[in-house]
Design an enzyme around this catalytic site. Structure first.
Site, PDB file in Angstrom:
ATOM      1  N   LYS A 249       0.842  -1.205   0.000  1.00  0.00           N
ATOM      2  CA  LYS A 249       0.000   0.000   0.000  1.00  0.00           C
ATOM      3  C   LYS A 249       0.876   1.253   0.000  1.00  0.00           C
ATOM      4  O   LYS A 249       0.771   2.119   0.863  1.00  0.00           O
ATOM      5  CB  LYS A 249      -0.983  -0.012   1.172  1.00  0.00           C
ATOM      6  CG  LYS A 249      -1.985  -1.156   1.054  1.00  0.00           C
ATOM      7  CD  LYS A 249      -3.055  -1.083   2.125  1.00  0.00           C
ATOM      8  CE  LYS A 249      -4.079  -2.191   1.914  1.00  0.00           C
ATOM      9  NZ  LYS A 249      -3.520  -3.556   2.163  1.00  0.00           N
TER      10      LYS A 249
ATOM     11  N   GLN B   6     -13.789 -11.706   6.589  1.00  0.00           N
ATOM     12  CA  GLN B   6     -14.434 -10.397   6.667  1.00  0.00           C
ATOM     13  C   GLN B   6     -15.889 -10.430   6.217  1.00  0.00           C
ATOM     14  O   GLN B   6     -16.589  -9.423   6.314  1.00  0.00           O
ATOM     15  CB  GLN B   6     -13.662  -9.366   5.837  1.00  0.00           C
ATOM     16  CG  GLN B   6     -12.288  -9.022   6.389  1.00  0.00           C
ATOM     17  CD  GLN B   6     -11.670  -7.852   5.646  1.00  0.00           C
ATOM     18  OE1 GLN B   6     -12.239  -6.763   5.573  1.00  0.00           O
ATOM     19  NE2 GLN B   6     -10.496  -8.078   5.083  1.00  0.00           N
TER      20      GLN B   6
ATOM     21  N   ALA C 100     -18.442 -15.556  -4.901  1.00  0.00           N
ATOM     22  CA  ALA C 100     -19.351 -15.594  -6.046  1.00  0.00           C
ATOM     23  C   ALA C 100     -20.016 -14.244  -6.266  1.00  0.00           C
ATOM     24  O   ALA C 100     -20.148 -13.775  -7.405  1.00  0.00           O
ATOM     25  CB  ALA C 100     -20.400 -16.679  -5.845  1.00  0.00           C
TER      26      ALA C 100
END
Length: 215
Positions: free
Chosen positions: A62, A175, A180
């Site tokens: 990041k 989380q 899908a």
């Protein structure tokens, strides 16, 4: 990155032996392995050189600094053999341009965070996520990061970036995100960590996620 299994392993363990064991176990089911600070701070960038023998590696650092510092980080990561790096976009276009320039020199990928997957990810990112996505397109990034925990946001981001960029999507499993659902929303790959590496059988856990996506 070749789209075969549509699964990226987030290998957020901290020791070399465990990392290599898990990576080898799931290698048939993942298109890439994402490593971050926990593993690299524990074992050094040399772990990247070992993991790339198993699967392509994305460095999830990041990156968020001034352009020169970003350039140095990217050079170290790509020299270690990583195929991609994750950066923040909130530091501005010049910082992102620096990362993309290095990636182009190495023939590697830059993925830009638009919105993070945890609940706090909406507090400051929500108002600027679309602008960051647009900037990623303009800067020539390879893709963006958008949250599997909020598939509707993946749809929003896809509308902005079109088919030019890939979407890699964290937040599946621990989380609460559905692989899908987020693939249907427009993600190209899902990123899964704890549900795989904390499993008694990482390979079976990875296969189950692949089966869910019909890959």
């Amino acid at each position: 990155m070749e789209k075969k299994n549509r699964l990226i392993l987030a290998l957020d363990v901290t020791d070399r032996e465990n990392a290599l064991r898990i990576a080898n176990e799931v290698s048939d089911y993942v298109d890439s392995i994402k490593v971050g600070y926990p593993l690299v701070l524990g074992e050094g960038l040399s772990i990247v050189k070992e993991l790339v023998e198993i699967a392509p590696v994305i460095a999830d650092f990041k990156v968020a600094d001034i352009p020169n510092t970003d350039r140095l980080i990217c050079e170290h990561v790509f020299n270690a053999g990583a195929a991609g790096i994750i950066t923040h976009g909130f530091t501005g276009r010049d910082s992102l341009d620096s990362c993309v320039k290095v990636a182009n020199e190495f023939g590697t990928d830059v993925y830009v965070v638009t919105e993070m997957s945890h609940p706090g990810g909406v507090e400051f990112f929500r108002p600027v996520a679309e602008d960051i996505a647009s900037m990623a397109v303009e800067a020539g990034a390879s893709g963006v990061v958008a949250p599997a925990t909020r598939p509707e946001r993946v749809k929003d981001i896809r509308k902005i970036i079109g088919e030019e960029l890939s979407i890699i999507s964290p937040g599946v499993g621990a989380q609460g995100g559905s692989a899908a659902d987020v693939i249907r929303a427009g993600a190209d790959w899902v990123i899964v960590g704890r549900s795989i590496y904390n499993s008694d059988s990482p390979a079976e856990a990875a296969k189950k996620i692949c089966d869910e996506m019909n890959c």
